[in-house]
Design a protein around this motif. Sequence first.
Motif, PDB file in Angstrom:
ATOM      1  N   TYR A  64       0.933  -1.346   0.126  1.00  0.00           N
ATOM      2  CA  TYR A  64      -0.116  -0.036   0.015  1.00  0.00           C
ATOM      3  C   TYR A  64       0.835   1.269  -0.004  1.00  0.00           C
ATOM      4  N   ALA A  65       2.034   1.286   0.762  1.00  0.00           N
ATOM      5  CA  ALA A  65       2.490   2.470   1.050  1.00  0.00           C
ATOM      6  C   ALA A  65       3.139   2.922  -0.209  1.00  0.00           C
ATOM      7  N   GLU A  66       3.855   2.257  -0.794  1.00  0.00           N
ATOM      8  CA  GLU A  66       4.595   2.202  -2.068  1.00  0.00           C
ATOM      9  C   GLU A  66       3.951   2.237  -3.355  1.00  0.00           C
ATOM     10  N   LEU A  67       2.738   1.998  -3.047  1.00  0.00           N
ATOM     11  CA  LEU A  67       1.718   1.995  -4.332  1.00  0.00           C
ATOM     12  C   LEU A  67       1.685   3.302  -5.061  1.00  0.00           C
ATOM     13  N   THR A  68       1.891   3.206  -6.557  1.00  0.00           N
ATOM     14  CA  THR A  68       1.642   4.714  -7.104  1.00  0.00           C
ATOM     15  C   THR A  68       0.540   4.470  -8.332  1.00  0.00           C
ATOM     16  N   MET A  69       0.016   5.250  -8.942  1.00  0.00           N
ATOM     17  CA  MET A  69      -1.005   5.096 -10.087  1.00  0.00           C
ATOM     18  C   MET A  69      -0.072   4.713 -11.254  1.00  0.00           C
ATOM     19  N   GLN A  70       1.064   5.096 -11.383  1.00  0.00           N
ATOM     20  CA  GLN A  70       1.820   4.480 -12.476  1.00  0.00           C
ATOM     21  C   GLN A  70       2.192   2.994 -12.402  1.00  0.00           C
ATOM     22  N   ASP A  71       2.327   2.588 -10.815  1.00  0.00           N
ATOM     23  CA  ASP A  71       2.444   1.154 -10.806  1.00  0.00           C
ATOM     24  C   ASP A  71       1.182   0.332 -11.394  1.00  0.00           C
ATOM     25  N   ILE A  72       0.218   1.006 -11.133  1.00  0.00           N
ATOM     26  CA  ILE A  72      -1.166   0.241 -11.584  1.00  0.00           C
ATOM     27  C   ILE A  72      -1.344   0.238 -12.973  1.00  0.00           C
ATOM     28  N   ALA A  73      -1.036   1.512 -13.598  1.00  0.00           N
ATOM     29  CA  ALA A  73      -0.871   1.785 -15.097  1.00  0.00           C
ATOM     30  C   ALA A  73       0.023   0.564 -15.801  1.00  0.00           C
ATOM     31  N   ASP A  74       0.953   0.347 -15.072  1.00  0.00           N
ATOM     32  CA  ASP A  74       2.008  -0.717 -15.781  1.00  0.00           C
ATOM     33  C   ASP A  74       1.429  -1.868 -15.616  1.00  0.00           C
ATOM     34  N   GLU A  75       0.424  -2.222 -14.894  1.00  0.00           N
ATOM     35  CA  GLU A  75      -0.131  -3.511 -15.074  1.00  0.00           C
ATOM     36  C   GLU A  75      -1.158  -3.626 -15.884  1.00  0.00           C
ATOM     37  N   THR A  76      -1.535  -2.770 -16.760  1.00  0.00           N
ATOM     38  CA  THR A  76      -2.454  -2.670 -17.752  1.00  0.00           C
ATOM     39  C   THR A  76      -2.018  -2.197 -19.241  1.00  0.00           C
ATOM     40  N   ASP A  77      -2.725  -2.245 -20.228  1.00  0.00           N
ATOM     41  CA  ASP A  77      -2.256  -1.517 -21.327  1.00  0.00           C
ATOM     42  C   ASP A  77      -2.718  -0.150 -21.522  1.00  0.00           C
ATOM     43  N   LEU A  78      -3.221   0.483 -20.236  1.00  0.00           N
ATOM     44  CA  LEU A  78      -3.725   1.802 -20.262  1.00  0.00           C
ATOM     45  C   LEU A  78      -2.505   2.828 -19.827  1.00  0.00           C
ATOM     46  N   SER A  79      -2.430   4.055 -20.163  1.00  0.00           N
ATOM     47  CA  SER A  79      -1.713   5.006 -19.784  1.00  0.00           C
ATOM     48  C   SER A  79      -2.074   5.589 -18.299  1.00  0.00           C
ATOM     49  N   LYS A  80      -1.177   6.141 -17.543  1.00  0.00           N
ATOM     50  CA  LYS A  80      -1.508   6.674 -16.388  1.00  0.00           C
ATOM     51  C   LYS A  80      -2.776   7.655 -16.415  1.00  0.00           C
ATOM     52  N   ALA A  81      -2.572   8.448 -17.558  1.00  0.00           N
ATOM     53  CA  ALA A  81      -3.816   9.338 -17.874  1.00  0.00           C
ATOM     54  C   ALA A  81      -5.112   8.795 -17.660  1.00  0.00           C
ATOM     55  N   SER A  82      -5.134   7.574 -18.522  1.00  0.00           N
ATOM     56  CA  SER A  82      -6.376   7.003 -18.517  1.00  0.00           C
ATOM     57  C   SER A  82      -6.907   6.321 -17.319  1.00  0.00           C
ATOM     58  N   ILE A  83      -6.064   5.883 -16.236  1.00  0.00           N
ATOM     59  CA  ILE A  83      -6.373   5.573 -14.923  1.00  0.00           C
ATOM     60  C   ILE A  83      -6.671   7.018 -14.275  1.00  0.00           C
ATOM     61  N   HIS A  84      -6.247   7.785 -14.271  1.00  0.00           N
ATOM     62  CA  HIS A  84      -6.709   9.217 -13.818  1.00  0.00           C
ATOM     63  C   HIS A  84      -8.296   9.480 -14.357  1.00  0.00           C
ATOM     64  N   TYR A  85      -8.433   9.247 -15.462  1.00  0.00           N
ATOM     65  CA  TYR A  85      -9.635   9.629 -16.087  1.00  0.00           C
ATOM     66  C   TYR A  85     -10.941   8.826 -15.251  1.00  0.00           C
ATOM     67  N   HIS A  86     -10.522   7.796 -14.842  1.00  0.00           N
ATOM     68  CA  HIS A  86     -11.577   6.687 -14.215  1.00  0.00           C
ATOM     69  C   HIS A  86     -11.509   7.078 -12.811  1.00  0.00           C
ATOM     70  N   TYR A  87     -10.258   7.348 -12.166  1.00  0.00           N
ATOM     71  CA  TYR A  87     -10.168   7.648 -10.728  1.00  0.00           C
ATOM     72  C   TYR A  87      -9.329   8.596 -10.372  1.00  0.00           C
ATOM     73  N   ASP A  88      -9.782   9.642  -9.807  1.00  0.00           N
ATOM     74  CA  ASP A  88      -9.090  11.143  -9.425  1.00  0.00           C
ATOM     75  C   ASP A  88      -7.546  10.831  -8.796  1.00  0.00           C
ATOM     76  N   CYS A  89      -7.888   9.763  -7.941  1.00  0.00           N
ATOM     77  CA  CYS A  89      -6.236   9.624  -7.128  1.00  0.00           C
ATOM     78  C   CYS A  89      -6.286   8.346  -6.650  1.00  0.00           C
ATOM     79  N   LYS A  90      -5.159   7.900  -6.031  1.00  0.00           N
ATOM     80  CA  LYS A  90      -5.042   6.715  -5.377  1.00  0.00           C
ATOM     81  C   LYS A  90      -5.896   6.374  -4.291  1.00  0.00           C
ATOM     82  N   HIS A  91      -6.400   7.167  -3.643  1.00  0.00           N
ATOM     83  CA  HIS A  91      -7.242   6.784  -2.625  1.00  0.00           C
ATOM     84  C   HIS A  91      -8.660   6.607  -3.076  1.00  0.00           C
ATOM     85  N   ASP A  92      -9.191   7.487  -4.023  1.00  0.00           N
ATOM     86  CA  ASP A  92     -10.334   6.959  -4.624  1.00  0.00           C
ATOM     87  C   ASP A  92     -10.357   5.691  -5.373  1.00  0.00           C
ATOM     88  N   LEU A  93      -9.424   5.383  -6.099  1.00  0.00           N
ATOM     89  CA  LEU A  93      -9.172   4.010  -6.670  1.00  0.00           C
ATOM     90  C   LEU A  93      -9.330   2.854  -5.496  1.00  0.00           C
TER      91      LEU A  93
END
Length: 211
Positions: A21-50
């Motif tokens: 949890y502590a080290e998790l970033t939105m980029q880490d999550i994006a890296d697990e998909t074919d989506l960009s970090k911007a695409s992640i933010h399109y659906h979820y504003d921040c790590k907390h919301d996600l």
Amino acid sequence: MTDAPTEILHATHRALCEHGYAELTMQDIADETDLSKASIHYHYDCKHDLLLAFLDHLYERFEARIADPEGATPEAKLRSLVDSIVTRQSDAPAFQTALLEIKAQSPYDDAFRERLRRFDDTFAAAVRTIVEEGIEDGSFRDDVDPDKVASFLTTFVNGVQTRHVGAGHPVEESTAALDAYIDEMVCCESDPGDDSDASNTGQTDSGGAAE
């Protein structure tokens, strides 16, 4: 085809296992998909919301998983329900560690606390229902309080998970303690005569099958 929000939630699970949890970033999550970090933010504003959405996702799966415990009797259902939370989750240590980190934030985060409380409330309600069924059909002691059993098992199961992840305490020992509690405090005492008869019947049946 998986929609983007669902893909992101699945990716969050994998990223939590990898980074915690502590080290998790939105980029880490994006890296697990074919989506960009911007695409992640399109659906979820921040790590907390996600992570709130992720907890909602986990809750839906949890609710479905414990809705109909395996077993033909209340005792079997109760043991199966407890086992589904304790034993069957112990083989995912990385995720359990990450989840414990999220739980550690709940005293300071009302949204986390509210969602985590739903897990406890739903598990307790499932235990309560099974205990009530057992009392009604005579397999559980009639002086058992369903609310107290539900509260105890909910607290114990939470403690088992925390102790296993935090201190490496063997799940098998905790499971044995839970079984002993159910035997001694919930189930009716068996009639030795009935047990003997059942045993003899079982031996006869086994012999017949073997032939």
